[in-house]
Design a protein around this motif. Structure first.
Motif, PDB file in Angstrom:
ATOM      1  N   SER A   1      20.764  50.179  32.574  1.00  0.00           N
ATOM      2  CA  SER A   1      20.412  50.912  31.462  1.00  0.00           C
ATOM      3  C   SER A   1      20.713  50.239  29.965  1.00  0.00           C
ATOM      4  CB  SER A   1      21.290  52.393  31.552  1.00  0.00           C
ATOM      5  OG  SER A   1      22.538  52.198  31.168  1.00  0.00           O
ATOM      6  N   LYS A   2      21.656  49.255  30.124  1.00  0.00           N
ATOM      7  CA  LYS A   2      21.780  48.492  28.611  1.00  0.00           C
ATOM      8  C   LYS A   2      22.351  47.284  29.120  1.00  0.00           C
ATOM      9  CE  LYS A   2      24.615  48.678  24.494  1.00  0.00           C
ATOM     10  NZ  LYS A   2      25.452  49.389  23.673  1.00  0.00           N
ATOM     11  N   LYS A   3      21.864  46.140  29.083  1.00  0.00           N
ATOM     12  CA  LYS A   3      22.138  44.903  29.368  1.00  0.00           C
ATOM     13  C   LYS A   3      23.146  44.311  28.356  1.00  0.00           C
ATOM     14  CE  LYS A   3      18.185  43.886  32.253  1.00  0.00           C
ATOM     15  NZ  LYS A   3      16.913  42.880  32.451  1.00  0.00           N
ATOM     16  N   ASN A   4      23.808  43.318  28.517  1.00  0.00           N
ATOM     17  CA  ASN A   4      24.711  42.547  27.608  1.00  0.00           C
ATOM     18  C   ASN A   4      25.787  43.638  26.931  1.00  0.00           C
ATOM     19  OD1 ASN A   4      23.543  40.252  28.281  1.00  0.00           O
ATOM     20  ND2 ASN A   4      22.028  40.550  26.773  1.00  0.00           N
ATOM     21  N   ARG A   5      26.134  44.316  27.554  1.00  0.00           N
ATOM     22  CA  ARG A   5      26.881  45.314  26.783  1.00  0.00           C
ATOM     23  C   ARG A   5      28.471  45.169  26.653  1.00  0.00           C
ATOM     24  NH1 ARG A   5      28.299  49.341  30.762  1.00  0.00           N
ATOM     25  NH2 ARG A   5      27.900  48.695  32.888  1.00  0.00           N
ATOM     26  N   TYR A   6      28.944  44.350  27.346  1.00  0.00           N
ATOM     27  CA  TYR A   6      30.531  44.123  27.281  1.00  0.00           C
ATOM     28  C   TYR A   6      30.795  43.320  26.367  1.00  0.00           C
ATOM     29  CZ  TYR A   6      29.931  45.612  32.372  1.00  0.00           C
ATOM     30  OH  TYR A   6      29.643  46.197  33.304  1.00  0.00           O
TER      31      TYR A   6
ATOM     32  N   GLY B   1      28.154  28.956  21.528  1.00  0.00           N
ATOM     33  CA  GLY B   1      28.731  30.234  20.954  1.00  0.00           C
ATOM     34  C   GLY B   1      27.942  31.364  20.954  1.00  0.00           C
ATOM     35  N   CYS B   2      27.154  31.191  21.979  1.00  0.00           N
ATOM     36  CA  CYS B   2      26.070  32.562  21.900  1.00  0.00           C
ATOM     37  C   CYS B   2      27.002  33.657  22.239  1.00  0.00           C
ATOM     38  CB  CYS B   2      24.929  32.295  22.800  1.00  0.00           C
ATOM     39  SG  CYS B   2      25.207  32.098  24.406  1.00  0.00           S
ATOM     40  N   GLY B   3      27.962  33.787  22.990  1.00  0.00           N
ATOM     41  CA  GLY B   3      28.547  34.873  23.277  1.00  0.00           C
ATOM     42  C   GLY B   3      27.989  35.600  24.508  1.00  0.00           C
ATOM     43  N   LEU B   4      26.941  35.005  25.388  1.00  0.00           N
ATOM     44  CA  LEU B   4      26.266  35.730  26.429  1.00  0.00           C
ATOM     45  C   LEU B   4      27.238  35.837  27.591  1.00  0.00           C
ATOM     46  CD1 LEU B   4      23.434  36.845  26.903  1.00  0.00           C
ATOM     47  CD2 LEU B   4      22.944  34.699  27.962  1.00  0.00           C
ATOM     48  N   CYS B   5      28.183  35.002  27.759  1.00  0.00           N
ATOM     49  CA  CYS B   5      29.126  35.044  28.946  1.00  0.00           C
ATOM     50  C   CYS B   5      30.047  36.493  28.486  1.00  0.00           C
ATOM     51  CB  CYS B   5      30.044  33.852  29.101  1.00  0.00           C
ATOM     52  SG  CYS B   5      30.750  33.416  27.667  1.00  0.00           S
TER      53      CYS B   5
ATOM     54  N   ALA C   1      36.902  36.536  39.196  1.00  0.00           N
ATOM     55  CA  ALA C   1      36.126  35.418  39.883  1.00  0.00           C
ATOM     56  C   ALA C   1      34.678  36.086  40.346  1.00  0.00           C
ATOM     57  CB  ALA C   1      36.739  34.642  40.924  1.00  0.00           C
ATOM     58  N   CYS C   2      33.956  37.125  39.547  1.00  0.00           N
ATOM     59  CA  CYS C   2      32.967  37.270  39.782  1.00  0.00           C
ATOM     60  C   CYS C   2      31.506  36.354  39.672  1.00  0.00           C
ATOM     61  CB  CYS C   2      32.393  38.777  39.027  1.00  0.00           C
ATOM     62  SG  CYS C   2      32.208  38.492  37.406  1.00  0.00           S
ATOM     63  N   MET C   3      31.798  35.338  39.051  1.00  0.00           N
ATOM     64  CA  MET C   3      31.073  34.409  38.750  1.00  0.00           C
ATOM     65  C   MET C   3      29.606  34.629  37.932  1.00  0.00           C
ATOM     66  SD  MET C   3      32.472  32.183  40.451  1.00  0.00           S
ATOM     67  CE  MET C   3      33.520  32.302  41.982  1.00  0.00           C
ATOM     68  N   ASP C   4      29.698  35.878  37.375  1.00  0.00           N
ATOM     69  CA  ASP C   4      28.549  36.561  36.406  1.00  0.00           C
ATOM     70  C   ASP C   4      28.426  35.808  35.346  1.00  0.00           C
ATOM     71  OD1 ASP C   4      28.103  38.381  38.327  1.00  0.00           O
ATOM     72  OD2 ASP C   4      29.049  40.167  36.874  1.00  0.00           O
ATOM     73  N   CYS C   5      29.464  35.326  34.695  1.00  0.00           N
ATOM     74  CA  CYS C   5      29.351  34.471  33.541  1.00  0.00           C
ATOM     75  C   CYS C   5      28.519  32.922  33.579  1.00  0.00           C
ATOM     76  CB  CYS C   5      30.846  34.281  32.992  1.00  0.00           C
ATOM     77  SG  CYS C   5      31.763  33.390  33.756  1.00  0.00           S
TER      78      CYS C   5
ATOM     79  N   HIS D   1      23.079  29.917  29.704  1.00  0.00           N
ATOM     80  CA  HIS D   1      21.825  28.987  29.976  1.00  0.00           C
ATOM     81  C   HIS D   1      22.276  27.454  29.344  1.00  0.00           C
ATOM     82  CE1 HIS D   1      19.785  32.894  30.232  1.00  0.00           C
ATOM     83  NE2 HIS D   1      19.945  33.269  29.205  1.00  0.00           N
ATOM     84  N   GLN D   2      23.425  27.192  29.070  1.00  0.00           N
ATOM     85  CA  GLN D   2      23.655  25.947  28.663  1.00  0.00           C
ATOM     86  C   GLN D   2      24.551  25.028  29.838  1.00  0.00           C
ATOM     87  OE1 GLN D   2      22.608  24.994  25.633  1.00  0.00           O
ATOM     88  NE2 GLN D   2      21.649  26.938  25.472  1.00  0.00           N
ATOM     89  N   GLY D   3      24.760  25.856  30.775  1.00  0.00           N
ATOM     90  CA  GLY D   3      25.319  25.360  31.737  1.00  0.00           C
ATOM     91  C   GLY D   3      27.195  25.193  31.317  1.00  0.00           C
ATOM     92  N   ALA D   4      27.425  25.686  30.266  1.00  0.00           N
ATOM     93  CA  ALA D   4      28.764  25.283  29.653  1.00  0.00           C
ATOM     94  C   ALA D   4      30.056  26.036  30.417  1.00  0.00           C
ATOM     95  CB  ALA D   4      28.694  26.113  28.263  1.00  0.00           C
ATOM     96  N   ILE D   5      29.524  26.822  31.461  1.00  0.00           N
ATOM     97  CA  ILE D   5      30.795  27.424  32.214  1.00  0.00           C
ATOM     98  C   ILE D   5      30.571  27.144  33.840  1.00  0.00           C
ATOM     99  CG2 ILE D   5      31.944  29.416  33.008  1.00  0.00           C
ATOM    100  CD1 ILE D   5      31.022  30.826  30.777  1.00  0.00           C
TER     101      ILE D   5
END
Length: 496
Positions: free
Chosen positions: A87-92, A226-230, A253-257, A262-266
């Motif tokens: 219902s709402k993405k990127n909400r955390y 620094g987009c904060g998407l993670c 350790a859910c690996m969602d981040c 998109h930058q492969g930074a994690i």
């Protein structure tokens, strides 16, 4: 790829563990019963050292994989979080650790174990909480579905299915399970792993270990934009994207981040930041203080007792003439294999697994506060058949040790007590003898009520040395509302 593997494994564990509580045939436990035994608190109370070492090693190597794969309550929260995410993405969003609250809840858990306040222990234990939800909320739906299939199969002259009784085994436990389900659902829908990282004592203990895990999600500062998407997709709210820090005590350790960056930074790799940086990032206390608290906590939990001795809503009850009332037992009845009330107190987590597999409707959760939700024997719907050992086969916490059929028929969990005022031959002047005819050990004989008159109405005489307390006499006694014969529990079981 790692996220997909985690989801597949979590799904397998969740479905199999749920089936353990839904299955009323007893066949699923032969395949997946081990999954209940590797849950953290049951393994701790059963002193299953091998499982505990494996879980500690798994957490030290991979982080809190247990919480995201093995624990059914954690996976259930992920399901709610996934539904909310649609219902709402990127909400955390990142939030600081509630360290004080976590330690208070853990302290409450330890104190409740040590003091024998089983209701608090059962409420806080994650595996037991899910067991109550599955047994009280999901199992009736499963049984109704089975009965519907049986109905249509019968119309087609097929008997591949058979109907089973659907009934409320404990009102208090049902209410608690429903409230737990709603509260966890709302919390997970809105905030992801809020329960796991603020309330769950198992999560707190494993969180201490995961701070020092060998492999973990690591942020590569050189690639991060620094987009904060993670952080906005972290259901554990443990990623501080502005400062490029991850609180590993809360990371499950859910690996969602990793999948969202998109930058492969994690990447999930071997941690390489200094220990003092790790502790600072996790908001942890100094190492020595944390270690002392952890050792003190685990030692206290290991030696503590779990739940107060269970109570009794026991009584017999057979035909649909009138409901029987519960006899007033001075000692509750615990299942064969429990050995004693004390052993049940120390090990039972009130997960309801034994209740769900009892084929005779004998076991059900207690409604008394001091042993709330622990299983108790009640003979109003059936009796404890000497050949049945289901409860001892599924108990993961050592509250009911495994026994075979020969042992079961020789274990005395209680003894029958005759109540003269309720006996049908004396009150109604008719012959009965139901209790004697159905006693599997021959512990009841019908004798003349008046020794000098062989023709007087015959009444039961109980040989307490042979009686095993199975409850067949109480269950089949026609007297209403109280049985003329009932079982009094034994504090310590004996072998006859």
């Amino acid at each position: 790829m790692l996220r997909k593997i985690r989801i597949i494994l979590a799904t397998l564990f969740f479905v199999a563990l749920t089936l353990l509580f839904l299955d009323f045939t007893g066949t699923v436990h032969a395949w997946f019963g081990w999954m209940a035994r590797i849950q953290f608190l049951p393994a701790l109370l059963a002193l299953n050292i091998g499982v505990l070492i494996a879980l500690v090693a798994l957490t030290w190597i991979c982080g809190r994989i247990y919480c995201s794969v093995i624990c059914p309550l954690g996976v259930m929260q992920d399901i709610f979080g996934w539904l909310g995410k649609r219902s709402k993405k990127n909400r955390y969003a990142y939030s600081p650790a509630k360290t004080t609250l976590r330690l208070i809840v853990l302290a409450v858990m330890v104190v409740s174990l040590a003091a024998g306040i089983g209701s608090l222990t059962a409420l806080l234990a994650p595996y037991s909480s899910y067991g109550r939800i599955a047994q009280n909320l999901f199992a009736p739906l499963w049984q109704w579905g089975n009965n519907a299939l049986a109905y249509f199969a019968e119309r087609a002259d097929s008997y591949a299915f058979y109907t089973t009784d659907v009934w409320i085994k404990g009102t208090a436990t049902l209410v608690i399970a429903a409230l737990t389900f709603v509260v966890l659902g709302v919390l997970a829908w809105r905030g992801g792993r809020t329960y796991c990282n603020t309330i769950c004592p198992v999560g707190t203990v494993l969180g201490f270990l995961s701070k020092y895990s060998l492999f973990r999600p690591v942020i590569d500062v050189s690639k991060c934009n620094g987009c904060g998407l993670c952080a906005r997709n972290c259901k554990a709210a443990c990623i501080d994207s502005q400062n490029h820090r991850i609180d590993y005590s809360r990371c499950v350790a859910c690996m969602d981040c990793i999948g969202k960056c998109h930058q492969g930074a994690i990447s999930y790799t071997r941690g390489h930041c200094p220990k003092d940086e790790r502790e600072k990032a996790a908001g942890a206390e100094p190492k020595d203080a944390s270690r002392r608290r952890f050792l003190t906590t685990t030692a206290a939990v290991a030696v503590a007792s779990v739940v107060k001795a269970q109570e009794k809503t026991v009584d017999g009850g057979l035909a649909a003439i009138a409901d029987k009332q519960i006899p007033d037992r001075s000692t509750p009845i615990v299942p064969p294999g429990a050995q004693s009330l004390r052993n049940m107190e120390r090990h039972c987590t009130a997960c309801q697994l034994c209740v769900s597999v009892c084929p005779n409707g004998v076991l059900r959760p207690s409604a008394r506060w001091e042993n709330l939700m622990q299983p108790e024997a009640s003979y109003e719907r059936g009796y404890c058949r000497p050949e049945c050992t289901k409860c001892s086969e599924v108990c993961p916490a050592g509250a009911i040790r495994r026994i075979d059929r020969a042992e079961k028929s020789a274990i005395q969990i209680g003894h029958a007590v005759w109540v003269k005022a309720n006996c049908v031959p004396l009150t109604d002047g008719v012959e009965c003898g139901n209790c004697a005819r159905h006693c599997p050990t021959g512990a009841i004989q019908m004798v003349p009520s008046e020794a000098e008159d062989p023709g007087s109405p015959k009444i039961p005489a109980v040989n307490t040395e042979r009686c095993i307390g199975c409850g067949a006499c109480e269950n089949l006694c026609p007297a209403r509302p109280f049985s003329a014969i009932y079982v009094e529990g034994h504090e310590h079981h004996r072998t006859i």
